[in-house]
Design a protein around this motif. Structure first.
Motif, PDB file in Angstrom:
ATOM      1  N   GLU A   1       0.681  -1.077   0.023  1.00 16.45           N
ATOM      2  CA  GLU A   1       0.121   0.104  -0.149  1.00 16.45           C
ATOM      3  C   GLU A   1       0.801   1.052  -0.023  1.00 16.45           C
ATOM      4  O   GLU A   1       0.319   2.402  -0.224  1.00 16.45           O
ATOM      5  N   THR A   2       2.119   1.217   0.222  1.00 15.00           N
ATOM      6  CA  THR A   2       2.951   2.174   0.404  1.00 15.00           C
ATOM      7  C   THR A   2       3.035   3.318  -0.943  1.00 15.00           C
ATOM      8  O   THR A   2       2.520   4.464  -0.597  1.00 15.00           O
ATOM      9  N   GLU A   3       2.939   2.642  -1.824  1.00 14.01           N
ATOM     10  CA  GLU A   3       3.139   3.439  -3.326  1.00 14.01           C
ATOM     11  C   GLU A   3       1.743   3.974  -3.969  1.00 14.01           C
ATOM     12  O   GLU A   3       1.863   5.027  -4.511  1.00 14.01           O
ATOM     13  N   PRO A   4       1.070   2.935  -4.289  1.00 13.61           N
ATOM     14  CA  PRO A   4       1.091   1.480  -4.081  1.00 13.61           C
ATOM     15  C   PRO A   4       1.862   0.837  -5.058  1.00 13.61           C
ATOM     16  O   PRO A   4       2.151   1.484  -6.192  1.00 13.61           O
ATOM     17  N   SER A   5       2.171  -0.740  -4.973  1.00 13.63           N
ATOM     18  CA  SER A   5       3.037  -1.202  -5.851  1.00 13.63           C
ATOM     19  C   SER A   5       2.636  -2.716  -5.983  1.00 13.63           C
ATOM     20  O   SER A   5       1.814  -3.281  -5.112  1.00 13.63           O
ATOM     21  N   ILE A   6       2.723  -3.493  -6.954  1.00 13.17           N
ATOM     22  CA  ILE A   6       2.808  -5.037  -6.977  1.00 13.17           C
ATOM     23  C   ILE A   6       4.070  -5.392  -7.609  1.00 13.17           C
ATOM     24  O   ILE A   6       4.698  -5.122  -8.722  1.00 13.17           O
ATOM     25  N   ARG A   7       4.790  -6.222  -6.854  1.00 10.45           N
ATOM     26  CA  ARG A   7       6.066  -6.845  -7.054  1.00 10.45           C
ATOM     27  C   ARG A   7       5.984  -8.519  -7.217  1.00 10.45           C
ATOM     28  O   ARG A   7       5.019  -8.877  -6.327  1.00 10.45           O
ATOM     29  N   ARG A   8       6.799  -9.148  -8.216  1.00  6.80           N
ATOM     30  CA  ARG A   8       6.901 -10.456  -8.103  1.00  6.80           C
ATOM     31  C   ARG A   8       8.081 -10.746  -7.322  1.00  6.80           C
ATOM     32  O   ARG A   8       9.159 -10.282  -7.517  1.00  6.80           O
TER      33      ARG A   8
END
Length: 349
Positions: A131-138
């Protein structure tokens, strides 16, 4: 999202939704509190609860606090992956819930995540929202960052975008076939109608990367309710959790069946206020968890039903006699008056 106190006293913001046209009304099942046909463990005509477990509440594993759970997934070996919102991913035994492994997570600079949504992809890698940026990382199974997905500028936290910190990507799921990824925002972005939450999708490309695709709007039943989790069904429909907290009253947690297949693509609609003809994701109430039998559960703070807590994670674990087996988990926020609790439901859709 970590627990926040929300007073559900204002209703004026709800009236602003009148310019949005739902694809269908949210229709509630009959109240099980007065139903003559209610079975012993029924929450509604569509949902029943088998049991709950507090086995992991306020425990530790390998020096790491076990709790703060924000998402669940079934791993390729049948075990449970349990994501906590303070940068740890646990492997749990599917039967006993006992931890077998914990993997620390971080961003590219080694900083902690506010990790909320989880999908285990077909190759076993983990797609995780923050939720910080938000972001999705693999991530690899050992916590190494392998990829990062693009995010629409409007969904970024202000001032970069129009989202509010700690109110962004909460739910994450792969649609049938594994070609489309869907993330649910928890609350509206600035400029959108109160309660209108954006669901963003991505389409898989070569090399198991994802590119931005359609976006849809989902309307919660009240402004104080957010969307902490979504799970895709084989036919393209979704199970959606709505959750809120009212100081002195407790949690509201409702489970919906939602259908995005005929909703308007809102990716090019700047604001969802005053836009005529926008078809929302159609939804139907399956159960209010407050209507479930308490099964002897106890609560450490006021709750409409002592079974309730800050339910945030959800996963479909299988099928049985025409019903989905659905597992929920609460986020205890590492708080003495909250509980890490697992809920075993059966859901007919």
């Amino acid at each position: 999202m970590r627990l926040r106190t929300v007073l559900a006293t204002a209703t004026a913001g709800l009236a602003a939704a009148t310019c949005l046209t739902a694809a269908g009304p949210a229709s509630a099942v009959s109240s099980t509190r007065t139903s003559n046909s209610r079975t012993a463990n029924a929450c509604s005509s569509s949902v029943s609860i088998d049991r709950f477990s507090d086995a992991l509440d306020k425990t530790t594993y390998d020096g790491t606090f076990v709790g703060n759970f924000s998402a669940l997934a079934v791993d390729k070996d049948g075990s449970l992956a349990a994501l906590e919102d303070r940068s740890s991913l646990f492997d749990l035994d599917a039967k006993t819930l006992q931890p077998k492994r914990v993997v620390p997570l971080a961003d590219e600079n080694g900083a902690a995540l506010d990790s909320e949504g989880l999908v285990i992809d077909r190759d076993g890698t983990r797609l995780i929202t923050s939720e910080t940026e938000p972001s999705i990382r693999r991530y690899s199974t050992d916590g190494k960052i392998l990829d990062r997905l693009p995010v629409p500028s409007s969904l970024l936290v202000a001032p970069a975008g129009r989202a509010v910190s700690n109110q962004t990507f909460e739910g994450l799921t792969l649609l049938p076939g594994g070609h489309t990824l869907l993330a649910s925002m928890e609350y509206p972005i600035a400029g959108d109608t109160s309660g209108a939450v954006r669901f963003q999708t991505w389409t898989r490309t070569k090399g198991d990367h994802f590119e931005l695709a359609a976006q849809y709007a989902y309307k919660t039943d009240a402004a104080f309710l957010g969307v902490p989790e979504v799970q895709a069904l084989p036919d393209g429909r979704l199970l959606v959790l709505e959750r809120g907290f009212t100081s002195g009253v407790g949690n509201t947690v409702r489970l919906y069946l939602a259908d995005p297949r005929h909703a308007t693509d809102t990716s090019k609609i700047d604001t969802l206020t005053g836009q005529p003809g926008v078809r929302l994701i159609k939804k139907t109430l399956l159960a209010d968890i407050a209507d479930c039998p308490s099964l002897g559960a106890t609560a450490k703070q006021p709750q409409p039903n002592p079974l309730l807590d800050n339910i945030e994670g959800m996963v479909i674990t299988g099928h049985d006699k025409g019903r989905l087996k659905v597992l929920l988990v609460s986020d205890d926020n590492q708080n003495a008056v909250q509980t890490t609790r697992f809920y075993y439901l059966r859901v007919r859709v």
